[in-house]
Design an enzyme around this catalytic site. Structure first.
Site, PDB file in Angstrom:
ATOM      1  N   GLY A   1     -72.595  -9.242 -53.699  1.00 18.30           N
ATOM      2  CA  GLY A   1     -72.149  -9.342 -55.089  1.00 18.30           C
ATOM      3  C   GLY A   1     -71.048  -8.340 -55.386  1.00 18.30           C
ATOM      4  O   GLY A   1     -70.026  -8.664 -56.014  1.00 18.30           O
TER       5      GLY A   1
ATOM      6  N   LYS B   1     -76.450 -22.983 -39.635  1.00 21.51           N
ATOM      7  CA  LYS B   1     -76.693 -21.587 -40.029  1.00 21.51           C
ATOM      8  C   LYS B   1     -78.199 -21.330 -40.109  1.00 21.51           C
ATOM      9  O   LYS B   1     -78.671 -20.260 -39.705  1.00 21.51           O
ATOM     10  CB  LYS B   1     -76.007 -21.310 -41.378  1.00 21.51           C
ATOM     11  CG  LYS B   1     -76.183 -19.887 -41.908  1.00 21.51           C
ATOM     12  CD  LYS B   1     -75.401 -18.895 -41.070  1.00 21.51           C
ATOM     13  CE  LYS B   1     -75.246 -17.496 -41.620  1.00 21.51           C
ATOM     14  NZ  LYS B   1     -76.205 -16.871 -42.402  1.00 21.51           N
TER      15      LYS B   1
ATOM     16  N   SER C   1     -80.171  -9.286 -41.603  1.00 27.98           N
ATOM     17  CA  SER C   1     -80.563  -9.052 -42.994  1.00 27.98           C
ATOM     18  C   SER C   1     -82.089  -8.967 -43.110  1.00 27.98           C
ATOM     19  O   SER C   1     -82.617  -8.196 -43.914  1.00 27.98           O
ATOM     20  CB  SER C   1     -80.023 -10.166 -43.883  1.00 27.98           C
ATOM     21  OG  SER C   1     -80.481 -11.425 -43.433  1.00 27.98           O
TER      22      SER C   1
HETATM   23  O1  KPL Z   1     -76.935 -14.214 -41.121  1.00 28.51           O
HETATM   24  C1  KPL Z   1     -77.325 -13.315 -40.427  1.00 28.51           C
HETATM   25  C2  KPL Z   1     -78.294 -12.373 -41.031  1.00 28.51           C
HETATM   26  O2  KPL Z   1     -78.449 -11.255 -40.573  1.00 28.51           O
HETATM   27  O3  KPL Z   1     -78.906 -12.778 -42.024  1.00 28.51           O
HETATM   28  C3  KPL Z   1     -76.913 -13.220 -38.983  1.00 28.51           C
HETATM   29  C4  KPL Z   1     -76.009 -14.383 -38.638  1.00 28.51           C
HETATM   30  C5  KPL Z   1     -78.124 -13.229 -38.094  1.00 28.51           C
HETATM   31  C6  KPL Z   1     -76.063 -11.996 -38.707  1.00 28.51           C
HETATM   32  O4  KPL Z   1     -76.767 -10.806 -38.728  1.00 28.51           O
END
Ligand code: KPL
Length: 297
Positions: free
Chosen positions: A12, A176, A244
């Site tokens: 953000g 993704k 993340s």
């Molecule tokens: O999207 C990601 C995340 O950490 O949420 C990746 C692609 C695994 C990169 O760290």
């Protein structure tokens, strides 16, 4: 353009400062209302951006031409629903988060919804947000009313490149999701950076096998081997990243597992497909989450 950014976390703040620098009128919107929000970002050139923007101004929200939602997946529907009546009926809402399933939760909204996925990487260092890696933001219609909003991609591209428009987001979203179903829980289980997953090839192969079966049944043309190639390419390009989900676990925050592996398992169940490997990872991450949530009670 007048733009409200809902969620003033790492992503953000990066969008707020990028849109502001491009000459847009911006405000932040925090779930716990505050009149101002601070942006404290170190951009890709190492430049420090320290600014304060107005926040939670209902008049500004009512005049906004875009609501950019950068919250975690599990925060999205309640927060957006709370603002729905304050927004113009045709104000586009762009959801930018990991995982899938929030669009289904927001089906009753009159505003057009766009889906977005970003590969920009940011990390928090104390009170500072470091924009660590450039990326691509893919956006496209989440509901039929937003199919004509492709010019938004140009506007956003000028502020924070690259932004790519897709008439059909399903393929990008599933790709993704597949990456997140593999990398995120595994980095939590092994408590490691993305690049340290290289030795777990057999486990990754079993996960990709199940994910490819679900994706095929959902109408996505894919295979275990093509998913493996893609996952290993991302492991390589984000080798130094802390995922993340691992960041969330380390900070004892709720993770996005319900919208990542949880979404995959819900689709697998609906299709009658067994997913023991992904279910095992789901349970392990949930257990870790519950451990610290229980401590808080
Ligand atoms: O999207 C990601 C995340 O950490 O949420 C990746 C692609 C695994 C990169 O760290």
């Amino acid at each position: 353009m007048k733009i409200t950014v809902l969620g003033c976390g790492a992503l953000g703040q990066i969008w707020l400062s990028a849109l502001d620098q491009q000459g847009h009128e911006v405000q932040g919107w925090l779930r716990v209302p505050q009149p101002y929000c601070s942006v404290n970002v170190i951009d890709l050139n190492g430049q420090v951006i320290n600014k304060t923007y107005i926040a939670n101004d209902p008049l500004f929200l009512a005049e906004s031409e875009l609501l950019l939602v950068t919250l975690k997946a599990w925060q999205v529907s309640e927060a957006v629903r709370n603002l729905q009546t304050l927004l113009r009926p045709h104000c586009p809402i762009l959801l930018l988060h990991n995982g899938m399933g929030t669009i289904d939760e927001l089906k009753s909204l009159t505003q057009p919804i766009l889906q977005g996925i970003t590969t920009h990487a940011a990390k928090r260092d104390g009170t500072v947000i470091i924009h660590v890696a450039n990326g691509v933001t893919h956006i496209g219609p989440g509901t039929p009313e937003s199919a004509s909003l492709s010019e938004l991609a140009d506007t956003l591209h000028h502020a924070l490149p690259d932004v790519a428009w897709h008439n059909h987001m399903a393929s990008t979203s599933w790709q993704k999701l597949a990456v997140n179903c593999v990398i995120n829980p595994l980095t939590v289980i092994y408590d490691c950076r993305n690049g340290d997953l290289l030795p777990y090839r057999d486990e990754i192969s079993r996960l990709c096998d199940e994910i490819a079966t679900v994706m095929e049944r959902e109408g996505q043309h894919t295979s275990r081997d093509s998913l493996m190639d893609y996952v290993f390419a991302i492991i390589d390009s984000t080798a130094a990243n802390t995922s993340s989900m691992l960041q969330d676990i380390r900070s004892q925050r709720r993770t996005e597992i319900e919208y990542i592996t949880g979404y995959l398992l819900r689709r697998a169940r609906a299709q009658g497909i067994a997913t023991p490997e992904n279910s095992r990872l789901y349970e392990l991450v949930k257990r870790k989450e519950q451990d610290y949530e229980r401590e808080r009670i």
